[in-house]
Design a protein around this motif. Structure first.
Motif, PDB file in Angstrom:
ATOM      1  N   MET A  10      18.405 -23.724 -30.916  1.00  0.00           N
ATOM      2  CA  MET A  10      18.694 -23.699 -32.355  1.00  0.00           C
ATOM      3  C   MET A  10      19.627 -22.516 -32.642  1.00  0.00           C
ATOM      4  O   MET A  10      19.404 -21.419 -32.137  1.00  0.00           O
ATOM      5  CB  MET A  10      17.394 -23.437 -33.154  1.00  0.00           C
ATOM      6  CG  MET A  10      16.403 -24.559 -33.160  1.00  0.00           C
ATOM      7  SD  MET A  10      14.892 -24.098 -34.071  1.00  0.00           S
ATOM      8  CE  MET A  10      13.877 -23.415 -32.769  1.00  0.00           C
ATOM      9  N   LYS A  14      25.917 -25.851 -32.159  1.00  0.00           N
ATOM     10  CA  LYS A  14      26.187 -27.234 -31.731  1.00  0.00           C
ATOM     11  C   LYS A  14      26.848 -28.063 -32.843  1.00  0.00           C
ATOM     12  O   LYS A  14      27.824 -28.759 -32.602  1.00  0.00           O
ATOM     13  CB  LYS A  14      24.870 -27.920 -31.298  1.00  0.00           C
ATOM     14  CG  LYS A  14      24.109 -27.184 -30.190  1.00  0.00           C
ATOM     15  CD  LYS A  14      22.791 -27.864 -29.850  1.00  0.00           C
ATOM     16  CE  LYS A  14      21.741 -27.847 -30.949  1.00  0.00           C
ATOM     17  NZ  LYS A  14      21.024 -26.569 -31.158  1.00  0.00           N
ATOM     18  N   ASP A  33      19.921 -34.635 -35.528  1.00  0.00           N
ATOM     19  CA  ASP A  33      18.949 -34.407 -36.609  1.00  0.00           C
ATOM     20  C   ASP A  33      19.330 -35.192 -37.872  1.00  0.00           C
ATOM     21  O   ASP A  33      18.473 -35.797 -38.517  1.00  0.00           O
ATOM     22  CB  ASP A  33      18.886 -32.920 -36.980  1.00  0.00           C
ATOM     23  CG  ASP A  33      18.111 -32.112 -35.963  1.00  0.00           C
ATOM     24  OD1 ASP A  33      17.257 -32.685 -35.268  1.00  0.00           O
ATOM     25  OD2 ASP A  33      18.362 -30.903 -35.863  1.00  0.00           O
ATOM     26  N   ARG A  57       9.141 -35.836 -31.589  1.00  0.00           N
ATOM     27  CA  ARG A  57       9.794 -35.974 -30.271  1.00  0.00           C
ATOM     28  C   ARG A  57       9.967 -37.429 -29.864  1.00  0.00           C
ATOM     29  O   ARG A  57      10.940 -37.781 -29.197  1.00  0.00           O
ATOM     30  CB  ARG A  57       9.004 -35.210 -29.193  1.00  0.00           C
ATOM     31  CG  ARG A  57       8.920 -33.708 -29.389  1.00  0.00           C
ATOM     32  CD  ARG A  57      10.268 -33.035 -29.437  1.00  0.00           C
ATOM     33  NE  ARG A  57      10.170 -31.624 -29.846  1.00  0.00           N
ATOM     34  CZ  ARG A  57      11.195 -30.904 -30.262  1.00  0.00           C
ATOM     35  NH1 ARG A  57      12.414 -31.429 -30.339  1.00  0.00           N
ATOM     36  NH2 ARG A  57      11.027 -29.645 -30.626  1.00  0.00           N
ATOM     37  N   GLY A  78      19.442 -31.869 -31.090  1.00  0.00           N
ATOM     38  CA  GLY A  78      18.565 -30.834 -31.618  1.00  0.00           C
ATOM     39  C   GLY A  78      18.264 -29.858 -30.475  1.00  0.00           C
ATOM     40  O   GLY A  78      18.425 -30.205 -29.298  1.00  0.00           O
ATOM     41  N   GLY A  79      17.824 -28.663 -30.846  1.00  0.00           N
ATOM     42  CA  GLY A  79      17.565 -27.643 -29.819  1.00  0.00           C
ATOM     43  C   GLY A  79      16.549 -28.071 -28.770  1.00  0.00           C
ATOM     44  O   GLY A  79      16.616 -27.686 -27.608  1.00  0.00           O
ATOM     45  N   GLY A  80      15.586 -28.904 -29.189  1.00  0.00           N
ATOM     46  CA  GLY A  80      14.525 -29.284 -28.252  1.00  0.00           C
ATOM     47  C   GLY A  80      14.820 -30.567 -27.487  1.00  0.00           C
ATOM     48  O   GLY A  80      14.122 -30.898 -26.514  1.00  0.00           O
ATOM     49  N   ARG A 118      14.155 -25.175 -40.464  1.00  0.00           N
ATOM     50  CA  ARG A 118      13.717 -25.473 -39.105  1.00  0.00           C
ATOM     51  C   ARG A 118      12.225 -25.190 -38.991  1.00  0.00           C
ATOM     52  O   ARG A 118      11.805 -24.032 -38.964  1.00  0.00           O
ATOM     53  CB  ARG A 118      14.505 -24.616 -38.119  1.00  0.00           C
ATOM     54  CG  ARG A 118      15.991 -24.984 -38.079  1.00  0.00           C
ATOM     55  CD  ARG A 118      16.763 -24.017 -37.228  1.00  0.00           C
ATOM     56  NE  ARG A 118      18.046 -24.535 -36.824  1.00  0.00           N
ATOM     57  CZ  ARG A 118      19.219 -24.095 -37.293  1.00  0.00           C
ATOM     58  NH1 ARG A 118      19.264 -23.167 -38.206  1.00  0.00           N
ATOM     59  NH2 ARG A 118      20.341 -24.617 -36.833  1.00  0.00           N
ATOM     60  N   LEU A 120      10.063 -25.096 -36.724  1.00  0.00           N
ATOM     61  CA  LEU A 120       9.493 -24.286 -35.645  1.00  0.00           C
ATOM     62  C   LEU A 120       9.600 -22.778 -35.897  1.00  0.00           C
ATOM     63  O   LEU A 120       8.874 -21.993 -35.301  1.00  0.00           O
ATOM     64  CB  LEU A 120      10.163 -24.622 -34.302  1.00  0.00           C
ATOM     65  CG  LEU A 120       9.914 -26.037 -33.772  1.00  0.00           C
ATOM     66  CD1 LEU A 120      10.689 -26.279 -32.493  1.00  0.00           C
ATOM     67  CD2 LEU A 120       8.425 -26.271 -33.522  1.00  0.00           C
ATOM     68  N   ARG A 140      12.933 -23.206 -22.117  1.00  0.00           N
ATOM     69  CA  ARG A 140      13.930 -24.265 -22.291  1.00  0.00           C
ATOM     70  C   ARG A 140      15.142 -24.126 -21.375  1.00  0.00           C
ATOM     71  O   ARG A 140      15.798 -25.134 -21.063  1.00  0.00           O
ATOM     72  CB  ARG A 140      14.393 -24.289 -23.743  1.00  0.00           C
ATOM     73  CG  ARG A 140      13.309 -24.802 -24.660  1.00  0.00           C
ATOM     74  CD  ARG A 140      13.737 -24.776 -26.096  1.00  0.00           C
ATOM     75  NE  ARG A 140      12.807 -25.501 -26.945  1.00  0.00           N
ATOM     76  CZ  ARG A 140      13.086 -25.889 -28.171  1.00  0.00           C
ATOM     77  NH1 ARG A 140      14.259 -25.620 -28.696  1.00  0.00           N
ATOM     78  NH2 ARG A 140      12.191 -26.543 -28.881  1.00  0.00           N
TER      79      ARG A 140
HETATM   80  C1  S3P Z   1      14.387 -28.090 -32.909  1.00  0.00           C
HETATM   81  C2  S3P Z   1      15.694 -27.905 -33.301  1.00  0.00           C
HETATM   82  C3  S3P Z   1      16.251 -28.487 -34.517  1.00  0.00           C
HETATM   83  C4  S3P Z   1      15.475 -29.764 -34.915  1.00  0.00           C
HETATM   84  C5  S3P Z   1      14.009 -29.492 -34.983  1.00  0.00           C
HETATM   85  C6  S3P Z   1      13.437 -28.950 -33.666  1.00  0.00           C
HETATM   86  C7  S3P Z   1      13.928 -27.452 -31.649  1.00  0.00           C
HETATM   87  O1  S3P Z   1      17.629 -28.782 -34.310  1.00  0.00           O
HETATM   88  O2  S3P Z   1      15.737 -30.797 -34.002  1.00  0.00           O
HETATM   89  O3  S3P Z   1      13.806 -28.572 -36.019  1.00  0.00           O
HETATM   90  O4  S3P Z   1      12.895 -27.856 -31.097  1.00  0.00           O
HETATM   91  O5  S3P Z   1      14.624 -26.523 -31.168  1.00  0.00           O
HETATM   92  P1  S3P Z   1      18.785 -27.633 -34.294  1.00  0.00           P
HETATM   93  O6  S3P Z   1      18.908 -27.119 -32.895  1.00  0.00           O
HETATM   94  O7  S3P Z   1      19.984 -28.405 -34.715  1.00  0.00           O
HETATM   95  O8  S3P Z   1      18.365 -26.588 -35.262  1.00  0.00           O
END
Ligand code: S3P
Length: 176
Positions: A10, A14, A33, A57, A78-80, A118, A120, A140
């Motif tokens: 995050m 990106k 997202d 997820r 997304g970051g995850g 966000r 998280l 990660r």
């Molecule tokens: C997340 C990142 C977010 C979004 C969600 C979970 C993560 O996207 O998918 O809040 O797990 O890192 P960004 O990386 O665009 O903020």
């Protein structure tokens, strides 16, 4: 046919970089997202609160498959996204993947500047945020590092910096 996927923590940039990259290469841009939010007509925080992270997820995986079937696109994950299921293998099978790699201080600076909600990191103090970023980045990174290309990212203040990263990505694509 071109399909470029940007991954990273995050706040790595990106969406910011992906949008400009897509315009330059005349490809369509998808932010995963935003795509999820449009398809389910729900904001990401609402999906987290109604379905939990694991529910999110599942949807994220489904939507990743949907956008990764499109052609001539730049996709900002997304970051995850790369860190669950077999998503990273799938991303690599379907695309030219780029890890936008930033140090925790850079990520924190971007996250504090940004306006996105966000779930998280919501409600964390700056110190808690630093600790959380460091801890989760460690978990990660092994996924992110599987990307086909890595682009080191510093704090982004100017459009010129964004253009520089776009050029770096273009150069790597032309070489591969
Ligand atoms: C997340 C990142 C977010 C979004 C969600 C979970 C993560 O996207 O998918 O809040 O797990 O890192 P960004 O990386 O665009 O903020």
């Amino acid at each position: 046919m071109q399909r470029i996927v940007l991954i990273g923590y995050m706040g790595a940039g990106k969406t910011t970089i992906g949008r400009v990259l897509a315009r330059k290469l005349e490809l369509e841009f998808f932010d995963l997202d935003w795509y999820i939010e449009a398809r389910y007509r729900m904001k990401i925080p609402q999906i987290f609160s109604e379905r939990g992270e694991s529910g999110f997820r599942e949807l994220e995986r489904l939507m990743l498959h949907e956008v990764c079937e499109m052609e001539d696109v730049v996709i900002a994950c997304g970051g995850g996204t790369p860190c669950f299921f077999d998503n990273m293998d799938y991303i690599n099978a379907q695309s030219e993947s780029f890890y936008l790699k930033a140090e925790p201080e850079v990520l924190k600076a971007h996250l504090l500047m940004g306006k996105s909600q966000r779930p998280l990191i919501q409600g964390k103090s700056p110190d808690e945020l630093t600790a959380y970023i460091k801890e989760s980045l460690q978990v990660r990174s092994p996924f992110y590092e599987q990307a086909k290309h890595v682009v080191p990212i510093e704090v982004i203040h100017t459009k010129a910096q964004i253009n520089h990263y776009v050029e770096e990505i273009e150069k790597s694509i032309n070489k591969s």
